[in-house]
Design an enzyme around this catalytic site. Structure first.
Site, PDB file in Angstrom:
ATOM      1  N   SER A  78       0.871  -1.191   0.000  1.00 27.06           N
ATOM      2  CA  SER A  78       0.000   0.000   0.000  1.00 27.06           C
ATOM      3  C   SER A  78       0.902   1.234   0.000  1.00 27.06           C
ATOM      4  O   SER A  78       2.085   1.147   0.374  1.00 27.06           O
ATOM      5  CB  SER A  78      -0.848  -0.005   1.285  1.00 27.06           C
ATOM      6  OG  SER A  78      -1.505   1.229   1.459  1.00 27.06           O
TER       7      SER A  78
ATOM      8  N   TYR B   8      -2.387  -1.501  10.424  1.00 26.98           N
ATOM      9  CA  TYR B   8      -2.377  -1.562   8.949  1.00 26.98           C
ATOM     10  C   TYR B   8      -1.054  -1.032   8.404  1.00 26.98           C
ATOM     11  O   TYR B   8      -0.418  -1.661   7.551  1.00 26.98           O
ATOM     12  CB  TYR B   8      -3.556  -0.753   8.404  1.00 26.98           C
ATOM     13  CG  TYR B   8      -3.758  -0.931   6.913  1.00 26.98           C
ATOM     14  CD1 TYR B   8      -4.461  -2.015   6.405  1.00 26.98           C
ATOM     15  CD2 TYR B   8      -3.244  -0.018   5.996  1.00 26.98           C
ATOM     16  CE1 TYR B   8      -4.646  -2.192   5.039  1.00 26.98           C
ATOM     17  CE2 TYR B   8      -3.422  -0.185   4.630  1.00 26.98           C
ATOM     18  CZ  TYR B   8      -4.127  -1.268   4.154  1.00 26.98           C
ATOM     19  OH  TYR B   8      -4.299  -1.442   2.797  1.00 26.98           O
TER      20      TYR B   8
HETATM   21  P1  NAD Z   1     -11.584  -5.911  -0.407  1.00 22.34           P
HETATM   22  O1  NAD Z   1     -12.093  -5.852   0.981  1.00 22.34           O
HETATM   23  O2  NAD Z   1     -12.485  -5.465  -1.520  1.00 22.34           O
HETATM   24  O3  NAD Z   1     -11.088  -7.394  -0.754  1.00 22.34           O
HETATM   25  C1  NAD Z   1     -10.297  -8.137   0.130  1.00 22.34           C
HETATM   26  C2  NAD Z   1     -10.584  -9.619  -0.075  1.00 22.34           C
HETATM   27  O4  NAD Z   1      -9.705 -10.351   0.797  1.00 22.34           O
HETATM   28  C3  NAD Z   1     -12.017 -10.010   0.282  1.00 22.34           C
HETATM   29  O5  NAD Z   1     -12.598 -10.785  -0.749  1.00 22.34           O
HETATM   30  C4  NAD Z   1     -11.858 -10.808   1.572  1.00 22.34           C
HETATM   31  O6  NAD Z   1     -12.839 -11.820   1.732  1.00 22.34           O
HETATM   32  C5  NAD Z   1     -10.469 -11.382   1.409  1.00 22.34           C
HETATM   33  N1  NAD Z   1      -9.841 -11.760   2.686  1.00 22.34           N
HETATM   34  C6  NAD Z   1      -9.857 -11.087   3.867  1.00 22.34           C
HETATM   35  N2  NAD Z   1      -9.184 -11.783   4.794  1.00 22.34           N
HETATM   36  C7  NAD Z   1      -8.725 -12.922   4.200  1.00 22.34           C
HETATM   37  C8  NAD Z   1      -7.961 -14.020   4.648  1.00 22.34           C
HETATM   38  N3  NAD Z   1      -7.537 -14.124   5.922  1.00 22.34           N
HETATM   39  N4  NAD Z   1      -7.675 -15.006   3.765  1.00 22.34           N
HETATM   40  C9  NAD Z   1      -8.107 -14.925   2.479  1.00 22.34           C
HETATM   41  N5  NAD Z   1      -8.842 -13.904   2.005  1.00 22.34           N
HETATM   42  C10 NAD Z   1      -9.148 -12.897   2.858  1.00 22.34           C
HETATM   43  O7  NAD Z   1     -10.243  -5.049  -0.346  1.00 22.34           O
HETATM   44  P2  NAD Z   1      -9.270  -4.523  -1.497  1.00 22.34           P
HETATM   45  O8  NAD Z   1      -9.291  -3.054  -1.426  1.00 22.34           O
HETATM   46  O9  NAD Z   1      -9.517  -5.217  -2.777  1.00 22.34           O
HETATM   47  O10 NAD Z   1      -7.888  -5.002  -0.860  1.00 22.34           O
HETATM   48  C11 NAD Z   1      -7.002  -5.919  -1.501  1.00 22.34           C
HETATM   49  C12 NAD Z   1      -5.589  -5.622  -1.034  1.00 22.34           C
HETATM   50  O11 NAD Z   1      -5.218  -4.319  -1.462  1.00 22.34           O
HETATM   51  C13 NAD Z   1      -5.421  -5.651   0.479  1.00 22.34           C
HETATM   52  O12 NAD Z   1      -4.185  -6.243   0.813  1.00 22.34           O
HETATM   53  C14 NAD Z   1      -5.414  -4.169   0.822  1.00 22.34           C
HETATM   54  O13 NAD Z   1      -4.737  -3.917   2.046  1.00 22.34           O
HETATM   55  C15 NAD Z   1      -4.693  -3.604  -0.366  1.00 22.34           C
HETATM   56  N6  NAD Z   1      -4.887  -2.179  -0.581  1.00 22.34           N
HETATM   57  C16 NAD Z   1      -6.126  -1.660  -0.765  1.00 22.34           C
HETATM   58  C17 NAD Z   1      -6.264  -0.290  -0.943  1.00 22.34           C
HETATM   59  C18 NAD Z   1      -7.614   0.360  -1.135  1.00 22.34           C
HETATM   60  O14 NAD Z   1      -7.682   1.593  -1.055  1.00 22.34           O
HETATM   61  N7  NAD Z   1      -8.671  -0.387  -1.406  1.00 22.34           N
HETATM   62  C19 NAD Z   1      -5.143   0.532  -0.937  1.00 22.34           C
HETATM   63  C20 NAD Z   1      -3.891  -0.028  -0.752  1.00 22.34           C
HETATM   64  C21 NAD Z   1      -3.769  -1.392  -0.572  1.00 22.34           C
END
Ligand code: NAD
Length: 268
Positions: free
Chosen positions: A160, A173
């Site tokens: 991130s 986080y």
């Molecule tokens: P999201 O909540 O839409 O999707 C996350 C997915 O991970 C979900 O389907 C959930 O069921 C699954 N998940 C959660 N815990 C789990 C576990 N223990 N084992 C397996 N699956 C699990 O979120 P997103 O925004 O798509 O996030 C994806 C990645 O991107 C994450 O690592 C998040 O930290 C990172 N990220 C997101 C953002 C943002 O702004 N959305 C920014 C930077 C980084």
């Protein structure tokens, strides 16, 4: 024209929603077969296209996919995920360690008030989960035959912009995402001799279920938009395109990087 990931097999954790789902679909469009993996198969409520699973969406595209339930914080489940992928496809070319949680999205707290339970739960998924995915994927990749490019595999860890910067109220986080970058750099050294790439992506704020709780608030939205020089929230597909690059031969001389995909956030 064959796709950029033609006939590669990719595992994507957290692939039922958001960035993982968009990456699975982008990989399928580029010719990869996908092992979709998550703790739940149904998408979280963040996409307008409805409730179809990622596997169903890939099949609509004419692609090949299977779903394996896996909690990435559990070593036995991650080991089994890689084993199932190898049983299905014979090898694992790409591992995207994407699954993550952000408990602070709805409940940010200053460090003195930050619950130990949040810290432990966040580190278990966001950092240990990425470690386990990297470990078991690398173990498989180092023993498999190289592809014509000489590469044995591509590991992509989703960190991130909060792996590069701090922000108030998010101790667990931010610590987890900084940890992902340290792990990525060390694994890149370890895996280089086997010609396995290990890279990270640092997304800016992206429109998924993770950000929807605060993105709907006009004042927060305005503040966050101002922090991205391109003035917005990224789309999951923006991150997916970078994940295609890092899984392709175009990244032949790239390992150990933390690639911001953030509309310029990290150049502030
Ligand atoms: P999201 O909540 O839409 O999707 C996350 C997915 O991970 C979900 O389907 C959930 O069921 C699954 N998940 C959660 N815990 C789990 C576990 N223990 N084992 C397996 N699956 C699990 O979120 P997103 O925004 O798509 O996030 C994806 C990645 O991107 C994450 O690592 C998040 O930290 C990172 N990220 C997101 C953002 C943002 O702004 N959305 C920014 C930077 C980084």
């Amino acid at each position: 024209m064959p796709g950029r990931l033609h006939s590669k097999t990719a595992i994507i954790t957290g692939s039922s929603s958001g960035i993982g789902r968009a990456t699975a679909l982008a990989y399928a469009r580029e010719g990869a077969q996908i092992v979709c993996s998550d703790v739940r198969e149904q998408p979280l409520n963040d996409r307008p296209e409805g409730t179809s699973t990622t596997v169903q969406e890939i099949e609509k595209l004419g692609g090949k996919a299977m779903f394996v339930k896996c909690d990435t914080s559990k070593a036995a489940e991650v080991e089994d995920l890689v084993r199932r992928a190898v049983e299905w496809a014979g090898r694992v070319d790409v591992m995207v360690n994407n699954a993550g949680i952000a408990l602070e999205a709805t409940d940010p707290r200053p460090v003195w008030d930050y619950p130990e339970s949040y810290f432990d739960a966040t580190l278990a998924v966001n950092l240990k989960g990425v470690f386990l995915g990297t470990k078991y994927a690398a173990l498989q990749m180092k023993g498999q035959a190289p592809l014509p490019s000489g590469d044995r595999g591509w590991i992509i860890n989703i960190s991130s912009i909060l792996g590069l910067n701090g922000t108030p109220g998010n101790s667990g986080y931010v610590a987890s995402k900084h940890g992902v970058l340290g792990l990525t750099k060390t694994a890149a050294w370890d895996c280089a001799e086997c010609r396995v790439h290990v890279n990270a992506i640092c997304p800016g704020y992206t429109a998924t279920s993770m950000t929807s709780p605060f993105w709907d608030k006009a004042d927060v939205r305005e503040k966050l938009e101002r922090m991205h020089p391109f003035r917005g929230l990224g789309e999951a597909e923006d991150i997916a395109r970078a994940a295609v690059f890092l899984a392709s031969e175009d990244a032949g001389w790239v390992t150990g990087v933390a690639l911001p995909v953030d509309g310029g956030y990290s150049c502030m």
